[in-house]
Design a protein around this motif. Structure first.
Motif, PDB file in Angstrom:
ATOM      1  N   GLN A 347       0.962  -1.183   0.012  1.00 25.96           N
ATOM      2  CA  GLN A 347      -0.163   0.151   0.048  1.00 25.96           C
ATOM      3  C   GLN A 347       0.821   1.218  -0.029  1.00 25.96           C
ATOM      4  O   GLN A 347       0.407   2.320  -0.716  1.00 25.96           O
ATOM      5  CB  GLN A 347      -0.753   0.023   1.068  1.00 25.96           C
ATOM      6  N   GLY A 494      -6.959   7.784   1.611  1.00 27.69           N
ATOM      7  CA  GLY A 494      -7.819   6.728   1.419  1.00 27.69           C
ATOM      8  C   GLY A 494      -8.412   6.566  -0.043  1.00 27.69           C
ATOM      9  O   GLY A 494      -8.750   5.779  -0.728  1.00 27.69           O
ATOM     10  N   LEU A 497      -5.912   4.485  -1.574  1.00 23.25           N
ATOM     11  CA  LEU A 497      -5.657   3.345  -0.735  1.00 23.25           C
ATOM     12  C   LEU A 497      -6.712   2.174  -0.668  1.00 23.25           C
ATOM     13  O   LEU A 497      -6.853   0.935  -0.839  1.00 23.25           O
ATOM     14  CB  LEU A 497      -5.205   3.454   0.369  1.00 23.25           C
ATOM     15  N   TRP A 498      -8.071   2.790  -0.556  1.00 25.92           N
ATOM     16  CA  TRP A 498      -9.350   1.739  -0.548  1.00 25.92           C
ATOM     17  C   TRP A 498      -9.774   1.222  -1.847  1.00 25.92           C
ATOM     18  O   TRP A 498      -9.989   0.261  -1.936  1.00 25.92           O
ATOM     19  CB  TRP A 498     -10.319   2.579  -0.102  1.00 25.92           C
ATOM     20  N   HIS A 501      -7.359  -2.068  -1.921  1.00 21.96           N
ATOM     21  CA  HIS A 501      -7.389  -2.969  -0.550  1.00 21.96           C
ATOM     22  C   HIS A 501      -7.523  -4.307  -0.961  1.00 21.96           C
ATOM     23  O   HIS A 501      -6.806  -5.100  -0.476  1.00 21.96           O
ATOM     24  CB  HIS A 501      -8.266  -2.371   0.438  1.00 21.96           C
TER      25      HIS A 501
END
Length: 510
Positions: A347, A494, A497-498, A501
């Motif tokens: 990440q 985010g 990153l989300w 995931h």
């Protein structure tokens, strides 16, 4: 398909515009780049089930196109996008659009050498602007193809498409040493391409397929441990040249220094990401056993890149070379994150890729603006920018502190969590690597503060003794998205990153 077709058709249209209508050609390229950017945004509309119900045994593209390409060889034109590739697709489309907009106002002069005559700049210098914009779109096609390809052979084809147009951009619109820099770029890239071709050949012939979805689902099954090691080393070396990883980085400072502003932005912003993306998606994703065995070596080389890049930056006196060498250090953090092979590290690598593209793209735009006005990049000549052009000095300070990793700006997350990932990996080696990487981050603060002290502060240098042109509308429009994104990604990581995931957790679970 529109994401690839729009820049391809735009490149052809811009190149076919007559020389007397050069600005029209640049406008055609800009419209095509805008369409490609809008198409990349439309990919966000996912057609896959919610994350908990998605099978975690393979790549699950949100959108894909799968057509017969070479049936006799079982090759398919298979492209698609998922949470790992999507942010890079959007970044590529955005930076290309920004660069095309920039060419509407500023195109570097092209030197013409006639037999028996001295080199001169063509009057006026904008007659080849449409060709520059067309080449940028061809480069965009290649880079987007790399991020979208779900077939190994197709990946290699797109990987190679970038080579010649980038050579032409550097050699045609670069600085005095552009031909040497362009040749060096080609030679290094060709060497990496040979290794990539051999690695791809090994995997495809032994696995019996070039489909990345099938190869990732197999988790290395059917490939012996020895073959995985050999193929991973070949692929890692090929991608290390493009990233670039120390000690295969020496082509980068020359290419950045001599390339025109838009060339440097594309080169640093997204072209380098082809290497780190390929390392993650193909080398790690297809050859997990080889990745585990080589990971410590990659970690050591990544930290060496961080330290060498930082120390060399402290010795630089030329702006573009300093920013170029800083890319070696920043990409070292990305490679360190990948080498940890844990979720935090991967990440960190993904957001580090995006942050580096945004911030370093902005830095090269700003440095290009300074050089256009001062006609030099030597820091000893550039003192007093704050007094002569306070807005430009403020933007330079903003980009510099974002690049050195100030919390709240985009550069912080990738570097901080690469160090955290190394610590979480555990063991004496990775602890030492984490400590040394953190020290490399401190070096970044040192050389960027030194840059600001020499360029923005102090007495006005000889380069700014005369009148300085104010910021143009083209510059403001081009830089604004990057300024906003550097803050937005820093405050809300985010947004990057989300999306990744699920694929990252699946990759780590292997």
């Amino acid at each position: 398909m529109v994401t690839l077709a729009a820049p391809a058709l735009g490149a052809a249209g811009a190149a076919l515009v007559p020389a007397r209508a050069d600005r029209l050609g640049r406008l055609v390229a800009t419209v095509a780049a805008a369409l490609a950017f809008l198409a990349s945004l439309a990919l966000f509309h996912r057609t896959i089930p919610p994350m908990p119900t998605v099978p975690r045994s393979r790549i699950v593209p949100w959108h894909q196109v799968d057509l017969r390409w070479a049936p006799g060889l079982d090759l398919r034109f298979h492209i698609g996008v998922d949470g790992i590739s999507y942010p890079l697709v959007v970044l590529t489309a955005l930076l290309t659009l920004i660069c095309c907009i920039y060419t509407l106002w500023a195109v570097p002069a092209v030197e013409v050498v006639s037999p028996g005559a001295q080199p001169r700049s063509t009057p006026p210098p904008y007659i080849a602007g449409r060709l520059l914009a067309a080449l940028l779109l061809v480069i965009e096609v290649g880079i987007l193809g790399v991020f979208l390809a779900l077939d190994l052979v197709l990946f290699f084809v797109f990987f190679e498409i970038v080579l010649l147009p980038m050579y032409a951009v550097i050699a045609g619109w670069g600085g005095p040493g552009r031909r040497h820099a362009a040749r060096k770029f080609v030679l290094y890239t060709l060497a990496g391409s040979v290794l990539l071709l051999v690695g791809v050949f090994l995997v495809v012939t032994r696995a019996g397929t070039a489909d990345l979805v099938k190869l990732s689902a197999a988790h290395g099954a059917g490939l012996s441990s020895g073959l995985q090691l050999a193929a991973f080393v070949l692929l890692a070396l090929a991608f290390a040249v493009k990233s670039p990883l120390w000690p295969l980085h020496t082509w980068l400072p020359d290419a950045h220094t001599e390339a025109p502003t838009v060339g440097s932005v594309i080169l640093a912003g997204v072209l380098l990401k082809m290497g780190t993306y390929g390392l993650l998606r193909i080398a790690v994703g297809v050859l997990p056993d080889g990745a585990r065995r080589v990971a410590p070596v990659l970690g050591v080389l990544a930290v060496a890149a961080i330290l060498v890049g930082g120390l060399v930056c402290l010795a630089q006196t030329e702006l573009k070379r300093l920013i170029a060498y800083s890319s070696v250090g920043h990409m070292g953090f990305v490679l360190l994150g990948i080498a940890t092979l844990n979720a935090t590290g991967i990440q960190a690598a993904l957001i580090g890729n995006i942050a580096h593209g945004i911030i370093t793209g902005l830095l090269f735009f700003l440095v290009g603006a300074i050089k256009d006005r001062a006609h030099t990049g030597e820091m000893t000549q550039l003192g007093g920018l704050r007094e002569r052009m306070p807005r430009l000095a403020g933007l330079l300070g903003y980009a510099a502190i974002a690049s050195l990793g100030l919390p709240g700006l985009a550069g912080f997350w990738g570097e901080a969590f690469a160090v955290v990932a190394a610590l979480r990996h555990g063991g004496p080696l990775w602890t030492v690597l984490a400590v040394l990487a953190a020290f490399g981050g401190a070096l970044a603060a040192a050389y960027f503060l030194r840059l600001l002290r020499r360029v923005s502060h102090g007495p006005v240098g000889p380069a700014f003794a005369g009148a300085c042109a104010p910021l143009s509308a083209g510059e403001v429009v081009s830089w604004a998205p990057l300024v906003v994104l550097a803050l937005a990604v820093g405050l809300v990581p985010g947004v990057v990153l989300w999306l990744a995931h699920g694929p990252v957790m699946e990759l780590v679970a292997r």
